[in-house]
Scaffold this active site. Structure first.
Site, PDB file in Angstrom:
ATOM      1  CE  LYS A 281      17.555   3.588   7.776  1.00  0.00           C
ATOM      2  NZ  LYS A 281      18.695   3.806   6.863  1.00  0.00           N
TER       3      LYS A 281
ATOM      4  CB  SER B  16      13.747  -4.427   2.519  1.00  0.00           C
ATOM      5  OG  SER B  16      12.677  -4.507   3.405  1.00  0.00           O
TER       6      SER B  16
ATOM      7  CE  LYS C 154      10.847  -7.449   4.497  1.00  0.00           C
ATOM      8  NZ  LYS C 154       9.736  -7.620   5.515  1.00  0.00           N
TER       9      LYS C 154
ATOM     10  N   GLY D  42       6.859  -4.077  -0.037  1.00  0.00           N
ATOM     11  CA  GLY D  42       5.790  -3.172   0.414  1.00  0.00           C
ATOM     12  C   GLY D  42       4.453  -3.877   0.572  1.00  0.00           C
TER      13      GLY D  42
ATOM     14  NE  ARG E 206      11.318  -0.865  -1.115  1.00  0.00           N
ATOM     15  CZ  ARG E 206      11.628  -0.928   0.165  1.00  0.00           C
ATOM     16  NH1 ARG E 206      11.497  -2.061   0.825  1.00  0.00           N
ATOM     17  NH2 ARG E 206      12.054   0.130   0.796  1.00  0.00           N
TER      18      ARG E 206
ATOM     19  CG  HIS F 124       4.859 -13.670  -0.781  1.00  0.00           C
ATOM     20  ND1 HIS F 124       5.099 -12.341  -1.030  1.00  0.00           N
ATOM     21  CD2 HIS F 124       4.870 -13.795   0.571  1.00  0.00           C
ATOM     22  CE1 HIS F 124       5.241 -11.682   0.124  1.00  0.00           C
ATOM     23  NE2 HIS F 124       5.102 -12.544   1.103  1.00  0.00           N
TER      24      HIS F 124
ATOM     25  CD1 TRP G  51       1.217   1.683   2.953  1.00  0.00           C
ATOM     26  CD2 TRP G  51       2.963   2.055   1.584  1.00  0.00           C
ATOM     27  NE1 TRP G  51       1.249   3.015   2.659  1.00  0.00           N
ATOM     28  CE2 TRP G  51       2.296   3.277   1.833  1.00  0.00           C
ATOM     29  CE3 TRP G  51       4.084   2.044   0.758  1.00  0.00           C
ATOM     30  CZ2 TRP G  51       2.735   4.485   1.268  1.00  0.00           C
ATOM     31  CZ3 TRP G  51       4.523   3.240   0.201  1.00  0.00           C
ATOM     32  CH2 TRP G  51       3.848   4.445   0.454  1.00  0.00           C
TER      33      TRP G  51
HETATM   34  P1  A3P Z   1      12.458  -1.271   4.535  1.00  0.00           P
HETATM   35  O1  A3P Z   1      13.037  -2.536   5.096  1.00  0.00           O
HETATM   36  O2  A3P Z   1      13.206  -0.744   3.364  1.00  0.00           O
HETATM   37  O3  A3P Z   1      12.238  -0.248   5.575  1.00  0.00           O
HETATM   38  P2  A3P Z   1       6.969  -6.149   3.068  1.00  0.00           P
HETATM   39  O4  A3P Z   1       5.773  -5.512   3.675  1.00  0.00           O
HETATM   40  O5  A3P Z   1       6.722  -6.636   1.666  1.00  0.00           O
HETATM   41  O6  A3P Z   1       7.570  -7.159   3.953  1.00  0.00           O
HETATM   42  O7  A3P Z   1       8.038  -4.968   2.840  1.00  0.00           O
HETATM   43  C1  A3P Z   1       8.655  -4.398   3.957  1.00  0.00           C
HETATM   44  C2  A3P Z   1       9.149  -3.021   3.586  1.00  0.00           C
HETATM   45  O8  A3P Z   1       8.025  -2.122   3.514  1.00  0.00           O
HETATM   46  C3  A3P Z   1      10.070  -2.470   4.667  1.00  0.00           C
HETATM   47  O9  A3P Z   1      10.997  -1.619   3.980  1.00  0.00           O
HETATM   48  C4  A3P Z   1       9.102  -1.676   5.524  1.00  0.00           C
HETATM   49  O10 A3P Z   1       9.718  -0.688   6.330  1.00  0.00           O
HETATM   50  C5  A3P Z   1       8.203  -1.079   4.475  1.00  0.00           C
HETATM   51  N1  A3P Z   1       6.866  -0.727   4.989  1.00  0.00           N
HETATM   52  C6  A3P Z   1       6.111  -1.412   5.872  1.00  0.00           C
HETATM   53  N2  A3P Z   1       4.969  -0.765   6.118  1.00  0.00           N
HETATM   54  C7  A3P Z   1       5.008   0.368   5.379  1.00  0.00           C
HETATM   55  C8  A3P Z   1       4.108   1.472   5.227  1.00  0.00           C
HETATM   56  N3  A3P Z   1       2.983   1.526   5.897  1.00  0.00           N
HETATM   57  N4  A3P Z   1       4.472   2.467   4.397  1.00  0.00           N
HETATM   58  C9  A3P Z   1       5.643   2.416   3.705  1.00  0.00           C
HETATM   59  N5  A3P Z   1       6.526   1.405   3.812  1.00  0.00           N
HETATM   60  C10 A3P Z   1       6.214   0.388   4.646  1.00  0.00           C
END
Ligand code: A3P
Length: 319
Positions: free
Chosen positions: A286, A165, A72, A74, A157, A135, A77
């Site tokens: 979010k 998250s 969680k 990012g 993060r 991971h 992304w």
């Molecule tokens: P939030 O729950 O704070 O919104 P992971 O990808 O490691 O599972 O992390 C998930 C977090 O990254 C979530 O945060 C998600 O909304 C955010 N996330 C997913 N895709 C993203 C993107 N393209 N840009 C920015 N944040 C993103």
């Protein structure tokens, strides 16, 4: 205090040459699943064996790129951006992200047992360059990753946003029709490190320290910096991976294609699941910095700052 390390359970560790039986501590995560501990970190159900296999069987090549992160922070992304930088830049009409969820294109090596469909490639055998994610903590990465010329990009993060998250993520599919898991207890688990790939502070610290020692090998990226300076950070990643952008429009294009809004609204991400029991929608929430302020009490904040925050500060890492 959420607690519950139980008596050790037996695991068989497979190496290339033999099988070794060993005892690993076991605990309950959120009253919902068993997690087991190995080399000081906790692993979700079924993940230890693939982790052993990865460690003993993966032969990294110099042109491989390994993305790494704890949960969680990012990951989705980072996977999307790296895919665009390395594999889907020259022909933007062939939009890979519109075809499949980022977690399909860039598999998390030890989680492929949860894949709902066969991967494109055999990750142990495919020809390079491979773009993969893990991971796993740095200490248990296969030696060939550490010793070869392959590059590693780690996404970190802020711990409080990571926790919130994680809380939403697990509530969404472990307790879809129930009250959320008590946040107080989730904070306990997080501060005691009793969660998948926890302790968070150790996971982040290992990669941070290693990236300081070997900056040409490991690039340490912060989610918050990605948000505050996306162009600068995505260019930094592209430079590190040896694929610098020629023009600013290319950077804008990649950032747009990987934006949370666009990914969330793609048909492939509105439905289905690339990992068993994890709906594709649950990866996109979010994506804000500081969302924790909407949930944590000042006592909870203090507790995380005094445990995880101080530990990271002591090694010069502010998240
Ligand atoms: P939030 O729950 O704070 O919104 P992971 O990808 O490691 O599972 O992390 C998930 C977090 O990254 C979530 O945060 C998600 O909304 C955010 N996330 C997913 N895709 C993203 C993107 N393209 N840009 C920015 N944040 C993103």
């Amino acid at each position: 205090m959420q607690k519950s390390v139980e008596s050790p359970t037996k695991m068989v560790s497979t190496t290339e040459d033999n099988e070794v039986e060993m005892e690993v501590p076991k605990a309950r995560f959120w009253d919902a699943m068993d997690i087991t501990q190995w080399e000081g970190f906790w692993f979700g159900p079924g993940l230890l064996k693939p982790a052993f296999t990865f460690r003993s069987s993966f032969h990294a090549r110099d042109d491989d790129v390994i993305l790494a992160s704890t949960m969680k922070t990012g990951t989705t992304w980072l996977k999307s951006l790296s895919l665009c930088i390395l594999k889907n830049r020259d022909d933007p009409k062939h939009d890979m992200l519109a075809m499949e969820n980022p977690h399909f294109h860039v598999p998390t090596i030890e989680s492929t047992l949860y894949s709902t469909k066969p991967l494109h490639v055999d990750i142990y055998d495919a020809s390079g360059p491979r773009l993969l994610h893990t991971h796993l903590p740095h200490a248990v990465l296969p030696d060939s990753i550490k010793e070869s010329g392959c590059k590693v990009v780690y996404m970190a993060r802020n711990p409080k946003d990571t926790l919130i998250s994680m809380w939403h993520f697990f509530n969404s599919f472990l307790r879809p029709d129930r009250e959320p898991f008590p946040l107080e207890k989730a904070v306990d688990c997080f501060c005691s490190g009793l969660h998948q790939y926890g302790p968070f502070s150790n996971h982040v610290a290992e990669y941070w320290l290693e990236s300081r020692k070997r900056p040409h090998k490991i690039l340490f990226v912060k989610y918050e910096e990605m948000k505050s300076d996306p162009k600068g950070q995505v260019s930094r990643i592209a430079d590190f991976l040896g694929r610098p952008f020629g023009e600013e429009e290319q950077v804008d294009e990649v950032l747009w294609r990987c934006s949370l809004e666009r990914l969330r609204n793609l048909e492939v991400n509105k439905n289905g699941s690339v990992l068993l029991n994890v709906p594709n929608t649950s990866y996109f929430r979010k994506g804000e910095v500081g969302d924790w302020k909407n949930y944590l009490t000042s006592e909870m904040e203090e507790r995380i700052d005094q445990t995880i925050g101080l530990k990271l500060q002591a090694i010069g890492l502010i998240l």
